[in-house]
Design an enzyme around this catalytic site. Structure first.
Site, mmCIF file in Angstrom:
data_model
loop_
_atom_site.group_PDB
_atom_site.id
_atom_site.type_symbol
_atom_site.label_atom_id
_atom_site.label_comp_id
_atom_site.label_asym_id
_atom_site.label_seq_id
_atom_site.Cartn_x
_atom_site.Cartn_y
_atom_site.Cartn_z
ATOM 1 N N LYS A 208 -44.730 10.557 -41.359
ATOM 2 C CA LYS A 208 -44.705 10.831 -39.732
ATOM 3 C C LYS A 208 -45.931 11.672 -39.343
ATOM 4 O O LYS A 208 -46.597 12.382 -40.043
ATOM 5 C CB LYS A 208 -43.632 11.758 -39.551
ATOM 6 C CG LYS A 208 -43.044 12.036 -38.176
ATOM 7 C CD LYS A 208 -42.103 12.967 -37.980
ATOM 8 C CE LYS A 208 -41.980 13.780 -36.663
ATOM 9 N NZ LYS A 208 -41.374 14.926 -36.627
ATOM 10 N N PHE B 247 -41.447 -18.275 -21.848
ATOM 11 C CA PHE B 247 -41.452 -17.503 -20.764
ATOM 12 C C PHE B 247 -42.637 -16.701 -20.188
ATOM 13 O O PHE B 247 -43.560 -16.384 -21.095
ATOM 14 C CB PHE B 247 -40.200 -16.513 -20.976
ATOM 15 C CG PHE B 247 -38.771 -16.885 -20.472
ATOM 16 C CD1 PHE B 247 -38.381 -18.062 -21.491
ATOM 17 C CD2 PHE B 247 -38.251 -16.505 -19.431
ATOM 18 C CE1 PHE B 247 -37.069 -18.534 -21.394
ATOM 19 C CE2 PHE B 247 -36.882 -17.255 -19.186
ATOM 20 C CZ PHE B 247 -36.318 -18.154 -20.029
ATOM 21 N N LYS C 264 -50.486 -22.420 -24.680
ATOM 22 C CA LYS C 264 -49.649 -22.054 -25.665
ATOM 23 C C LYS C 264 -48.957 -23.476 -26.245
ATOM 24 O O LYS C 264 -48.022 -23.547 -27.126
ATOM 25 C CB LYS C 264 -48.362 -21.262 -25.439
ATOM 26 C CG LYS C 264 -49.015 -19.833 -24.999
ATOM 27 C CD LYS C 264 -47.857 -18.780 -24.833
ATOM 28 C CE LYS C 264 -48.796 -17.425 -24.369
ATOM 29 N NZ LYS C 264 -48.177 -16.278 -25.567
ATOM 30 N N ASP D 190 -47.294 -7.529 -27.797
ATOM 31 C CA ASP D 190 -48.537 -8.422 -27.923
ATOM 32 C C ASP D 190 -49.514 -7.696 -29.139
ATOM 33 O O ASP D 190 -50.576 -8.262 -29.465
ATOM 34 C CB ASP D 190 -49.505 -8.299 -26.557
ATOM 35 C CG ASP D 190 -48.724 -9.565 -25.881
ATOM 36 O OD1 ASP D 190 -48.174 -10.639 -26.168
ATOM 37 O OD2 ASP D 190 -48.872 -9.300 -24.434
ATOM 38 N N LYS E 252 -50.988 -20.298 -19.374
ATOM 39 C CA LYS E 252 -49.821 -19.952 -20.597
ATOM 40 C C LYS E 252 -49.221 -21.417 -21.121
ATOM 41 O O LYS E 252 -49.216 -22.042 -22.108
ATOM 42 C CB LYS E 252 -48.799 -19.230 -20.328
ATOM 43 C CG LYS E 252 -48.948 -17.669 -20.686
ATOM 44 C CD LYS E 252 -47.974 -16.833 -20.341
ATOM 45 C CE LYS E 252 -48.883 -15.357 -20.033
ATOM 46 N NZ LYS E 252 -47.970 -14.310 -19.469
ATOM 47 N N ASN F 239 -40.687 -2.676 -25.707
ATOM 48 C CA ASN F 239 -40.579 -2.995 -24.030
ATOM 49 C C ASN F 239 -39.363 -2.743 -23.616
ATOM 50 O O ASN F 239 -38.438 -2.764 -24.352
ATOM 51 C CB ASN F 239 -41.331 -3.954 -23.922
ATOM 52 C CG ASN F 239 -40.778 -5.399 -24.524
ATOM 53 O OD1 ASN F 239 -39.752 -5.794 -24.083
ATOM 54 N ND2 ASN F 239 -41.443 -5.802 -25.501
HETATM 55 N N1 CTP Z 1 -45.103 -14.830 -27.286
HETATM 56 C C1 CTP Z 1 -44.934 -15.045 -28.658
HETATM 57 N N2 CTP Z 1 -45.895 -14.477 -29.494
HETATM 58 C C2 CTP Z 1 -46.418 -13.414 -28.681
HETATM 59 C C3 CTP Z 1 -46.467 -13.042 -27.713
HETATM 60 C C4 CTP Z 1 -45.841 -14.000 -26.690
HETATM 61 O O1 CTP Z 1 -44.243 -16.272 -28.844
HETATM 62 N N3 CTP Z 1 -47.080 -12.718 -29.753
HETATM 63 C C5 CTP Z 1 -44.581 -15.888 -26.230
HETATM 64 C C6 CTP Z 1 -43.158 -14.926 -25.468
HETATM 65 O O2 CTP Z 1 -41.855 -14.916 -26.125
HETATM 66 C C7 CTP Z 1 -43.331 -15.901 -24.314
HETATM 67 C C8 CTP Z 1 -44.620 -16.363 -23.956
HETATM 68 O O3 CTP Z 1 -45.216 -16.345 -25.294
HETATM 69 O O4 CTP Z 1 -42.501 -17.081 -24.498
HETATM 70 C C9 CTP Z 1 -45.599 -15.476 -22.998
HETATM 71 O O5 CTP Z 1 -45.493 -14.201 -23.263
HETATM 72 P P1 CTP Z 1 -46.180 -13.337 -22.648
HETATM 73 O O6 CTP Z 1 -46.226 -12.028 -23.261
HETATM 74 O O7 CTP Z 1 -45.978 -13.447 -20.953
HETATM 75 O O8 CTP Z 1 -47.843 -13.888 -22.824
HETATM 76 P P2 CTP Z 1 -49.025 -13.385 -23.445
HETATM 77 O O9 CTP Z 1 -49.699 -14.437 -24.100
HETATM 78 O O10 CTP Z 1 -48.796 -12.149 -24.254
HETATM 79 O O11 CTP Z 1 -49.685 -13.014 -22.021
HETATM 80 P P3 CTP Z 1 -50.015 -12.033 -21.199
HETATM 81 O O12 CTP Z 1 -51.349 -11.506 -21.247
HETATM 82 O O13 CTP Z 1 -49.545 -12.063 -19.805
HETATM 83 O O14 CTP Z 1 -49.290 -10.592 -21.693
#
Ligand code: CTP
Length: 406
Positions: free
Chosen positions: A290, A328, A346, A280, A342, A211
């Site tokens: 490849k 974040f 979390k 994610d 979140k 990303n």
């Molecule tokens: N995070 C994490 N591990 C993951 C994904 C996210 O620890 N596999 C943490 C990120 O570092 C961030 C927080 O979770 O601090 C939120 O990340 P975000 O991608 O916004 O949350 P998601 O749970 O992936 O929600 P969304 O559906 O909005 O993508």
């Protein structure tokens, strides 16, 4: 960290020697710059001896040394780029006027225009000069431009008069320097784990999913926490950023590597800040060869990655840890709802949420516009700030949470 201390021509110039001593206690590397008038009051030798560095006194070197001339003529640019702060103490009415109006006729006034570092002025002068509308208007202009002012004290002045104009106390100036540089010591004794940057999920030996995260927010947090005295572990996905000073840097690539590094380091951490933009999803099966081009559409099967923050949050629920957890949330819509969900999902203490579609927020910018969502229900919107300042605000709230949960 390196600062330039500009000394201008006032009786209080002698106090600058004491100031150098005090700032050295903060382990600052100090480059002294003296104006011609300052040298009427105190000699450069004093400061050369105290700092162990050549004092800059002239814009141009002696007329006979052509090479030295070129060197000193461009030195203000080199110094301007190297410093983290320009402090002028004492600052005369004259230098305030020059700064306010962009006059650059000596090394110090040129340095002021050439540097992007924060500037602090500590004015010292006769009370009538201090109160003169010209001086006050110049100061107002400088304040409006973001220059920090260590206001003078009231008292008996060298000219025999009593009133405002005496150089601020050395300790007050030093405190101002610490606060502008983020050199508070309020995280001493704490271990802070910060994650930063993107993670990369390999598709095959040459391709990967990732990303747009630059890592700037996480690096700013690591630097701010280190400057405030924390032992900092920075677990970082791939970025182009320089590693901040005095930080234990752990480079990682995939979410699994980040998870492993964080879990290992979080065991004895007081604070974990997940600023990384963790992928994610990852390819369900990594190709060892490849992928070849074909005529048919290609469907990739992705599987969810482990949620590192949520795993740490579960430790907190199970009371196996009392770490403060910060997450974040980069959102493009429904900021508050997503952030709140979140926070709960979390098990975080703070979610720092930003709408990445806003100008001056999000990926690869030097500023951010965030709202802090706290477990106690508070919602704290912050104005657009440099990422370093956002980092310090987040850390302020971490300390507040630690105090109330004690
Ligand atoms: N995070 C994490 N591990 C993951 C994904 C996210 O620890 N596999 C943490 C990120 O570092 C961030 C927080 O979770 O601090 C939120 O990340 P975000 O991608 O916004 O949350 P998601 O749970 O992936 O929600 P969304 O559906 O909005 O993508």
């Amino acid at each position: 960290m390196k600062i330039a201390l500009g000394i201008t021509g006032g009786v209080a110039a002698y106090k600058a020697a004491e100031l150098v001593r005090r700032l050295q206690q903060e382990k600052l590397d100090i480059q002294v710059v003296m104006t011609r008038a300052a040298r009427e009051f105190i000699t450069p030798l004093t400061f050369a001896a105290l700092t162990g560095q050549k004092v800059i006194t002239e814009m141009f070197g002696p007329p006979d040394a052509a090479a030295a001339n070129v060197e000193s003529a461009i030195e203000h640019i080199a110094v301007a780029q190297r410093i983290d702060l320009l402090l002028v103490a004492p600052a005369t009415a004259d230098i305030l006027g020059k700064f306010a109006h962009g006059v650059a006729d000596d090394f110090l006034s040129t340095l002021y225009l050439a540097t992007k570092a924060p500037v602090i002025v500590a004015p010292a002068m006769n009370v009538n000069m201090w109160e003169h509308p010209a001086t006050q208007a110049n100061l107002a202009l400088l304040r409006a431009r973001g220059v920090h002012v260590a206001d003078p004290d009231e008292g008996y002045l060298a000219c025999g008069m009593t009133g405002a104009g005496r150089l601020a106390a050395i300790e007050a100036i030093a405190q101002k320097v610490c606060s502008v540089l983020g050199l508070r010591h309020d995280f001493e004794g704490q271990t802070v784990v910060v994650t930063a940057g993107p993670t990369c999920e390999d598709l095959d030996p040459v391709r990967f999913l990732t990303n747009r995260s630059s890592g700037k927010m996480g690096y700013a947090l690591a630097e701010a926490a280190a400057r405030r005295g924390a032992r900092v572990v920075l677990v970082s996905g791939p970025t182009d950023l320089p590693v901040p000073e005095a930080v234990d840097w752990v480079p990682v690539r995939s979410t699994e590597e980040m998870r492993h590094a964080v879990r290992e380091r979080a065991a004895d951490a007081n604070v974990v800040i997940m600023a990384a933009a963790v992928a994610d999803y990852r390819p369900a099966a990594k190709q060892t060869q490849k992928l070849k081009r074909g005529d048919q559409p290609l469907t990739l099967e992705l599987e969810p990655t482990p949620d590192i923050l949520a795993e740490l949050g579960r430790d907190a629920v199970q009371k196996t840890s009392r770490r403060t957890l910060v997450g974040f949330a980069a959102e493009t819509r429904q900021l508050a709802e997503s952030a709140r969900s979140k926070l709960a999902r979390k098990g975080a203490d703070i979610i720092v949420a930003n709408d990445v579609t806003q100008e001056g927020a999000g990926f690869d910018t030097d500023t951010n516009i965030v709202t802090l969502f706290l477990r106690d229900g508070r919602e704290i919107p912050l104005p657009k700030l440099p990422k370093f300042d956002v980092a310090n605000r987040v850390l302020d709230h971490v300390l507040e949470i630690q105090k109330t949960s004690r």
